[in-house]
Design a protein around this motif. Sequence first.
Motif, PDB file in Angstrom:
ATOM      1  N   ILE A  15       0.710  -1.138  -0.234  1.00 50.67           N
ATOM      2  CA  ILE A  15      -0.025   0.472   0.020  1.00 50.67           C
ATOM      3  C   ILE A  15       0.980   1.026   0.117  1.00 50.67           C
ATOM      4  N   LYS A  16       0.802   1.820  -1.571  1.00 50.26           N
ATOM      5  CA  LYS A  16       1.320   3.972  -0.785  1.00 50.26           C
ATOM      6  C   LYS A  16      -0.270   4.192  -0.303  1.00 50.26           C
ATOM      7  N   LEU A  17       0.784   5.436   0.539  1.00 52.54           N
ATOM      8  CA  LEU A  17      -0.442   6.467   1.103  1.00 52.54           C
ATOM      9  C   LEU A  17       0.482   7.722   0.297  1.00 52.54           C
ATOM     10  N   ARG A  18      -0.755   8.389   0.040  1.00 50.65           N
ATOM     11  CA  ARG A  18      -1.035  10.058  -0.393  1.00 50.65           C
ATOM     12  C   ARG A  18       0.715  10.549   0.033  1.00 50.65           C
ATOM     13  N   ASP A  19       0.753  11.497  -0.508  1.00 49.66           N
ATOM     14  CA  ASP A  19       2.205  11.952   0.406  1.00 49.66           C
ATOM     15  C   ASP A  19       2.033  13.781   0.909  1.00 49.66           C
ATOM     16  N   ASN A  20       0.377  13.984   0.705  1.00 49.24           N
ATOM     17  CA  ASN A  20       0.320  15.350   1.199  1.00 49.24           C
ATOM     18  C   ASN A  20      -1.196  14.859   1.893  1.00 49.24           C
ATOM     19  N   ARG A  21      -0.835  14.404   2.514  1.00 52.17           N
ATOM     20  CA  ARG A  21      -1.513  14.181   4.119  1.00 52.17           C
ATOM     21  C   ARG A  21      -1.200  14.233   5.264  1.00 52.17           C
ATOM     22  N   LYS A  22      -1.473  15.310   6.558  1.00 55.10           N
ATOM     23  CA  LYS A  22      -1.079  15.710   6.946  1.00 55.10           C
ATOM     24  C   LYS A  22      -1.829  15.533   8.296  1.00 55.10           C
ATOM     25  N   TRP A  23      -1.329  15.514   9.592  1.00 56.41           N
ATOM     26  CA  TRP A  23      -2.163  15.306  11.009  1.00 56.41           C
ATOM     27  C   TRP A  23      -2.858  17.109  11.361  1.00 56.41           C
ATOM     28  N   GLN A  24      -3.400  16.582  12.682  1.00 56.57           N
ATOM     29  CA  GLN A  24      -4.067  18.201  12.160  1.00 56.57           C
ATOM     30  C   GLN A  24      -2.675  19.131  13.357  1.00 56.57           C
ATOM     31  N   ASP A  25      -1.539  18.378  13.916  1.00 54.95           N
ATOM     32  CA  ASP A  25      -0.458  19.228  14.453  1.00 54.95           C
ATOM     33  C   ASP A  25       1.020  19.485  13.558  1.00 54.95           C
ATOM     34  N   GLY A  26       0.338  18.963  11.821  1.00 51.05           N
ATOM     35  CA  GLY A  26       1.069  19.488  10.810  1.00 51.05           C
ATOM     36  C   GLY A  26       2.186  18.534  10.790  1.00 51.05           C
ATOM     37  N   THR A  27       2.078  17.709  11.216  1.00 51.80           N
ATOM     38  CA  THR A  27       3.119  16.333  11.108  1.00 51.80           C
ATOM     39  C   THR A  27       2.691  14.999   9.862  1.00 51.80           C
ATOM     40  N   PRO A  28       3.821  14.884   9.192  1.00 52.22           N
ATOM     41  CA  PRO A  28       2.856  14.207   7.876  1.00 52.22           C
ATOM     42  C   PRO A  28       2.313  12.255   8.279  1.00 52.22           C
ATOM     43  N   VAL A  29       1.335  12.065   7.772  1.00 51.29           N
ATOM     44  CA  VAL A  29       0.606  10.969   7.703  1.00 51.29           C
ATOM     45  C   VAL A  29       2.118  10.305   7.659  1.00 51.29           C
ATOM     46  N   VAL A  30       2.184   8.798   8.001  1.00 49.73           N
ATOM     47  CA  VAL A  30       3.110   7.894   7.906  1.00 49.73           C
ATOM     48  C   VAL A  30       2.806   6.734   7.632  1.00 49.73           C
TER      49      VAL A  30
END
Length: 155
Positions: A15-30
Amino acid sequence: MAKEFSKTSDITYIIKLRDNRKWQDGTPVVGKDIQFTIDRLKENKSIYSANVQEITSVEVLDSLTIKITLSQQVPFFEYRLEFPILCSHHYENENFYETTKLPIGTGMYTIEKQEGNSILLQKNVYYPDYDNISTPEVKIFQYASMGEVFNSFKM
């Protein structure tokens, strides 16, 4: 969260994640967040636990790629991969099922404040389509009964 997935064998998915998704604190979803979530779902019973019961391992290949291995073939397994994702750095040192922290997410709104029976949501500045959110804030009121709803409405 995913932009694509591949079934590489009867029991293996990449599974490859979208690279433009961030948590509400600004850190990327990984990928670590996905692995963390699946581990939490397997630990305790929840409405999503059945979705992950056949997963034997989740391997983070890089920050945006994960490999999931199943114990056996599950027809249409990819459709079971629909559940809320937990922010690993927000919950990693907590007992998720007993924490009092406000949840952190990736959606259009953030929980700004929770007091008594009211919750204030505000636009998430890290949401990819932030500029197209027309409602800047949402107020939610919780009621214990329909009688309270009717009384509040009358007032």
